[in-house]
Scaffold this active site. Sequence first.
Site, PDB file in Angstrom:
ATOM      1  N   ASN A  10      15.659  30.436  12.614  1.00 51.94           N
ATOM      2  CA  ASN A  10      15.371  29.645  12.893  1.00 51.94           C
ATOM      3  C   ASN A  10      14.468  31.148  13.818  1.00 51.94           C
ATOM      4  O   ASN A  10      14.233  31.841  14.700  1.00 51.94           O
ATOM      5  CB  ASN A  10      16.276  29.156  14.530  1.00 51.94           C
ATOM      6  N   ASP A  68      26.098  31.475  17.643  1.00 52.79           N
ATOM      7  CA  ASP A  68      26.843  31.110  17.696  1.00 52.79           C
ATOM      8  C   ASP A  68      27.079  30.579  18.987  1.00 52.79           C
ATOM      9  O   ASP A  68      27.639  31.116  20.032  1.00 52.79           O
ATOM     10  CB  ASP A  68      28.649  31.483  17.040  1.00 52.79           C
ATOM     11  N   PHE A 151      16.187  21.656  22.420  1.00 49.79           N
ATOM     12  CA  PHE A 151      16.146  21.077  21.289  1.00 49.79           C
ATOM     13  C   PHE A 151      17.957  20.686  21.629  1.00 49.79           C
ATOM     14  O   PHE A 151      18.611  20.329  21.907  1.00 49.79           O
ATOM     15  CB  PHE A 151      16.547  22.202  19.640  1.00 49.79           C
ATOM     16  N   TYR A 153      21.014  19.059  22.961  1.00 51.00           N
ATOM     17  CA  TYR A 153      21.676  18.785  23.896  1.00 51.00           C
ATOM     18  C   TYR A 153      20.465  18.880  25.468  1.00 51.00           C
ATOM     19  O   TYR A 153      21.335  18.176  26.189  1.00 51.00           O
ATOM     20  CB  TYR A 153      23.046  18.325  24.029  1.00 51.00           C
TER      21      TYR A 153
HETATM   22  P1  IMP Z   1      23.883  27.217  16.992  1.00 50.71           P
HETATM   23  O1  IMP Z   1      24.956  28.164  17.620  1.00 50.71           O
HETATM   24  O2  IMP Z   1      22.809  27.757  16.882  1.00 50.71           O
HETATM   25  O3  IMP Z   1      23.912  26.948  15.103  1.00 50.71           O
HETATM   26  O4  IMP Z   1      23.924  26.180  17.835  1.00 50.71           O
HETATM   27  C1  IMP Z   1      25.012  24.878  17.611  1.00 50.71           C
HETATM   28  C2  IMP Z   1      24.673  23.340  18.024  1.00 50.71           C
HETATM   29  O5  IMP Z   1      24.926  23.634  19.405  1.00 50.71           O
HETATM   30  C3  IMP Z   1      23.208  23.462  17.725  1.00 50.71           C
HETATM   31  O6  IMP Z   1      23.442  22.675  16.919  1.00 50.71           O
HETATM   32  C4  IMP Z   1      23.285  21.918  19.330  1.00 50.71           C
HETATM   33  O7  IMP Z   1      23.650  20.674  19.147  1.00 50.71           O
HETATM   34  C5  IMP Z   1      24.058  22.765  20.196  1.00 50.71           C
HETATM   35  N1  IMP Z   1      23.459  24.379  20.764  1.00 50.71           N
HETATM   36  C6  IMP Z   1      23.512  25.723  21.017  1.00 50.71           C
HETATM   37  N2  IMP Z   1      22.421  26.387  22.031  1.00 50.71           N
HETATM   38  C7  IMP Z   1      21.799  24.906  22.666  1.00 50.71           C
HETATM   39  C8  IMP Z   1      21.212  24.478  23.444  1.00 50.71           C
HETATM   40  O8  IMP Z   1      20.041  25.740  23.713  1.00 50.71           O
HETATM   41  N3  IMP Z   1      20.609  23.525  23.719  1.00 50.71           N
HETATM   42  C9  IMP Z   1      21.285  22.734  23.531  1.00 50.71           C
HETATM   43  N4  IMP Z   1      21.713  22.607  22.240  1.00 50.71           N
HETATM   44  C10 IMP Z   1      22.780  23.764  22.022  1.00 50.71           C
END
Ligand code: IMP
Length: 196
Positions: A10, A68, A151, A153
Amino acid sequence: MNRIVVASGNKAKLREIGEIFKGYDVVSMQDAGFTGEIDETGETFEENALIKARAVHEKLHCAALADDSGLCVDYLGGAPGVHSARFCGRHGDDGANNRLLLQKLEGVPTEKRTAYFESCVALITEDGEEITASGRTYGRILEEAQGCGGFGYDPLFFSDELQKSFGLAAAQEKNAVSHRGKALAALAEKLRERGL
Ligand code: IMP
């Protein structure tokens, strides 16, 4: 330690990590030669961050960093939590995840819509030492989306610190108060304390 491989592709995350870990060469796992999927089978953010960092460290034998994160809604007993990316049943469908969240909170009054984002970051040093840190940012879930920035939520999350939705916040504004920003800053501090 001067090179850190991040267990993510990312670009926004890599930029944010690069800004906080200025003195290090921060590269994505793809650029470092890691291919393949990592199954996030943990039940906590910390477990999942460690699973990802260990996978990269075991394969590339270098310092590896993973995060995570997710959204925890008090009225839903902390859900979607570690299942945030696949709340609706499919991975990464932000639109469907947001619709489901609104549906589950239908009719719930403002004062009961409190929530927080949590992030755990894990770093494994070249010689295998595991260091973790976490951060939270508090707010509440709006009744409808506001803004379309960020992105996940973000458009439904009204930030206590910014007094507006993350969907309406500029990237720098959000990073200054975000769960990930706080977790990364806490990790950077732990590295400084260890002289790494
Ligand atoms: P990851 O840990 O970046 O894979 O995030 C897991 C999931 O949590 C994402 O797909 C979002 O749905 C949600 N999420 C994590 N951080 C954020 C944020 O900063 N804004 C909005 N959604 C988040």
